[in-house]
Design a protein around this motif. Sequence first.
Motif, mmCIF file in Angstrom:
data_model
loop_
_atom_site.group_PDB
_atom_site.id
_atom_site.type_symbol
_atom_site.label_atom_id
_atom_site.label_comp_id
_atom_site.label_asym_id
_atom_site.label_seq_id
_atom_site.Cartn_x
_atom_site.Cartn_y
_atom_site.Cartn_z
ATOM 1 N N PRO A 134 28.869 9.478 -19.507
ATOM 2 C CA PRO A 134 28.405 9.283 -20.878
ATOM 3 C C PRO A 134 26.945 9.728 -20.913
ATOM 4 C CG PRO A 134 28.569 7.168 -19.723
ATOM 5 C CD PRO A 134 28.886 8.236 -18.725
ATOM 6 N N ASP A 135 26.677 10.901 -21.465
ATOM 7 C CA ASP A 135 25.359 11.519 -21.271
ATOM 8 C C ASP A 135 24.477 11.368 -22.510
ATOM 9 O OD1 ASP A 135 23.288 12.923 -20.194
ATOM 10 O OD2 ASP A 135 24.294 14.888 -20.213
ATOM 11 N N GLY A 136 24.136 10.133 -22.827
ATOM 12 C CA GLY A 136 23.179 9.887 -23.909
ATOM 13 C C GLY A 136 22.155 8.892 -23.413
ATOM 14 N N TRP B 231 34.215 5.532 -12.204
ATOM 15 C CA TRP B 231 33.555 4.707 -13.221
ATOM 16 C C TRP B 231 34.204 3.335 -13.294
ATOM 17 C CZ3 TRP B 231 29.092 5.964 -15.394
ATOM 18 C CH2 TRP B 231 28.699 7.307 -15.375
ATOM 19 N N THR B 232 33.375 2.283 -13.259
ATOM 20 C CA THR B 232 33.867 0.929 -13.525
ATOM 21 C C THR B 232 33.580 0.631 -14.990
ATOM 22 O OG1 THR B 232 33.170 0.346 -11.301
ATOM 23 C CG2 THR B 232 33.722 -1.483 -12.782
ATOM 24 N N ILE B 233 34.631 0.282 -15.729
ATOM 25 C CA ILE B 233 34.438 0.091 -17.164
ATOM 26 C C ILE B 233 34.935 -1.284 -17.610
ATOM 27 C CG2 ILE B 233 34.701 2.570 -17.604
ATOM 28 C CD1 ILE B 233 37.464 1.903 -18.812
ATOM 29 N N ASP B 234 34.563 -1.644 -18.835
ATOM 30 C CA ASP B 234 35.068 -2.871 -19.443
ATOM 31 C C ASP B 234 35.507 -2.504 -20.856
ATOM 32 O OD1 ASP B 234 35.603 -5.314 -20.420
ATOM 33 O OD2 ASP B 234 33.570 -6.125 -20.250
ATOM 34 N N ARG C 198 23.321 2.880 -20.471
ATOM 35 C CA ARG C 198 22.810 2.662 -19.110
ATOM 36 C C ARG C 198 23.919 2.184 -18.182
ATOM 37 N NH1 ARG C 198 17.130 1.839 -20.509
ATOM 38 N NH2 ARG C 198 16.561 1.553 -18.347
ATOM 39 N N PHE C 199 23.813 2.538 -16.905
ATOM 40 C CA PHE C 199 24.769 2.069 -15.892
ATOM 41 C C PHE C 199 24.071 2.031 -14.543
ATOM 42 C CE2 PHE C 199 25.198 6.595 -16.842
ATOM 43 C CZ PHE C 199 24.970 7.185 -15.608
ATOM 44 N N THR C 200 24.602 1.247 -13.632
ATOM 45 C CA THR C 200 24.087 1.257 -12.261
ATOM 46 C C THR C 200 24.865 2.323 -11.484
ATOM 47 O OG1 THR C 200 25.671 -0.453 -11.689
ATOM 48 C CG2 THR C 200 23.455 -1.185 -12.259
ATOM 49 N N TYR C 201 24.331 2.756 -10.342
ATOM 50 C CA TYR C 201 25.130 3.708 -9.561
ATOM 51 C C TYR C 201 24.941 3.544 -8.063
ATOM 52 C CZ TYR C 201 21.431 7.298 -8.548
ATOM 53 O OH TYR C 201 20.350 8.001 -8.086
ATOM 54 N N SER D 200 32.586 -0.132 -22.640
ATOM 55 C CA SER D 200 31.377 -0.413 -21.875
ATOM 56 C C SER D 200 31.495 0.156 -20.455
ATOM 57 C CB SER D 200 31.163 -1.919 -21.898
ATOM 58 O OG SER D 200 30.257 -2.261 -20.936
ATOM 59 N N VAL D 201 30.556 1.030 -20.123
ATOM 60 C CA VAL D 201 30.559 1.705 -18.829
ATOM 61 C C VAL D 201 29.542 1.004 -17.939
ATOM 62 C CG1 VAL D 201 29.723 3.821 -17.791
ATOM 63 C CG2 VAL D 201 31.362 3.941 -19.654
ATOM 64 N N LYS D 202 30.017 0.424 -16.814
ATOM 65 C CA LYS D 202 29.142 -0.466 -16.031
ATOM 66 C C LYS D 202 28.485 0.207 -14.836
ATOM 67 C CE LYS D 202 30.352 -4.457 -17.977
ATOM 68 N NZ LYS D 202 29.438 -4.832 -19.033
#
Length: 627
Positions: A176-178, A75-78, A182-185, A52-54
């Motif tokens: 992650p380009d799909g 990238w902050t991930i889980d 979704r992610f915040t930035y 999970s990419v946050k």
Amino acid sequence: MYILKNTGIAVIMLLLLAGCNFRRKPIVSTLKPVDPKQWIDEHTLSNADSVSVKHLHLDIKVNMAEKHIAGTALWTIDNAHNQKELVLDTYDLTIDSILVDGTKSDFHLDSLIEFLGSALHIPINENTKFVKVYYKTGPNARALQWLEPQQTHDKKSPFLYTQSESIYARSWIPCPDGPGVRFTYSARVQVPEGLMALMSARNTDVVNDTGVYEFEMEIPIPAYLMALAVGDLTFRGIDERTGVYAERGMIDDARYEFENVGRMVGSAEQLYGPYQWGRYDVLVLPPGFPLGGMENPRLTFCTPTIIAGDRSLVSLIAHELAHSWSGNLVTNATWNDFWLNEGFTVYFERRIMEQLMGVNYSDMLWDLGYQDLSNTVIHLGPENRDTWLKLDLKGRDPDDGLTDIAYEKGSHFLKLMEVEAGRDRFDRFLVRYFAEHSFKTITTEDFLNYMDTVLIKKDTNLRKKLNIDEWVYGPGIPKNCPRAGNVLFGKVDLERGKFLEGLEPDKMDHVKWSAHEWLHFLRGMPRDLTKEQMASLDRAFKLSTTNNSEIADMWYLLAIRANYSPAFPEMERFLNTVGRRKFLEPLYTEMSVTPNCVDMGRRIYEKSRQNYHPLAQESLDKIVLKK
Ligand code: BES
Ligand code: ZN
């Protein structure tokens, strides 16, 4: 007034079929299960569906002289599912090094796959929280257009902008380009002093003297909505939550043209619920922008070719604004479901325009749209797989399959639902659809199931009338396609008929014609107009020098067909400055198949190619240079 073609025939057919014990199988049985995890996006190499990419923090420097962007993507991930690696999409990026939770890490960059780029593999463990990629963009970054000062409106400063949809974000950010992720930035962007940087985020409205700009997008978005523009820009407010950015020499005209944008936002909210993104601003790009518009959240990017001086082409802004619901709130899960973004948006755009301008106006848009639909079906061929609403783009560049079908067959399918279910019932359904799917992704099958449960329910009659399978999983234009019965265009047809029978153009009844009526007038001309007929129209209406880009484009197309050379110098100027693919492709195509114009097409292209976006160059090389 909406007329359903062949309703009478359909009723007779149903009566006949009822007698022979024929039952159509229920629509839902043909659909795939609704498990959202079952879809596969064939256009991303990333594994962000299992890691999970946050959040993304970008820290980049834009080097206008060397034409590259360099910096870090943090990238902050889980990694709750304990995957062994994080895989990101990249395209023509140089990866310098990678830190995983602050420690230098190994990584592996796969070889290039056509269209898709190179997968970047980064080893991670169950507790990994931060992955920081040090990178630089390459010369073939498909998302970036670097402009020399002379390619801008004011011709004083260089300019850069990005265009990430559909799969180009990976050429300026390792991500992650799909559309399904979704992610915040947040971002820190350094640009040459004196220039302004803007993103699809919270923006400033003044140039600062450090050249460092900070951005925050706290609402999760997919990568294709990441956007950046850098140039000598200035801002003008419209109302308290809307405004326009443009180059200085363009700002007054832009502000005038977009007078009604604030009202548009209110009108859209009245239709389908609150605008969720805070501000809505529009950025007018230099003329080489390859699109009409792009719905970057909080900041629509648009072409200057809609600044006609009379606000006649602003429905394009209604379109990009409508994406703040269809597309940006509720997002197509894969590019095969593109009609969920664009078909809904065209429908929504026309409802906004109906509220602002009246039903005669929106009916003209529907009618022009139907013409586009039928031309696209003729062009692709009525049995072409790309004329289904549900696309199959596997193994292809998605851009090749993203045609007017999604826009026009999609919007007409929704219009059919409106007509058959009744407007009130359909509107209540759409309000609920947007509310229940906000910040989610959706497949065609999810939508059809949702529609079956919430809109159609036990109304088997409605289900039959819609003929959903034929629209979504079948080619061409279904027989029950609704059409606008448009009074205004009827009158234009009459005048065109009189002109073709010899009436002098200045005796025509055209006094109150809008740009759309003019467009319809020209679109309906036969292919074999003579030079004399062209000259008489030009004398009466000064069409070769019109300020309206849509009319100009159509007029130049007629000029090529009729070999009407007095229009060619203006056409050449147009082709040399404007980069919008929708205008360029038909004109270059027409020249390449018109013996007298082949050489002219080559010559103009050679001179103008450098002014076009890399993606426009790719498609025009095929048309003009037959590459
Ligand atoms: N999202 C699209 C632009 C797009 C589509 C970019 C597919 C890349 C791939 C945008 O909303 C759009 O549809 N623009 C249209 C204008 C609109 C009024 C039909 C365009 O640029 O022509
Ligand atoms: Zn769109």
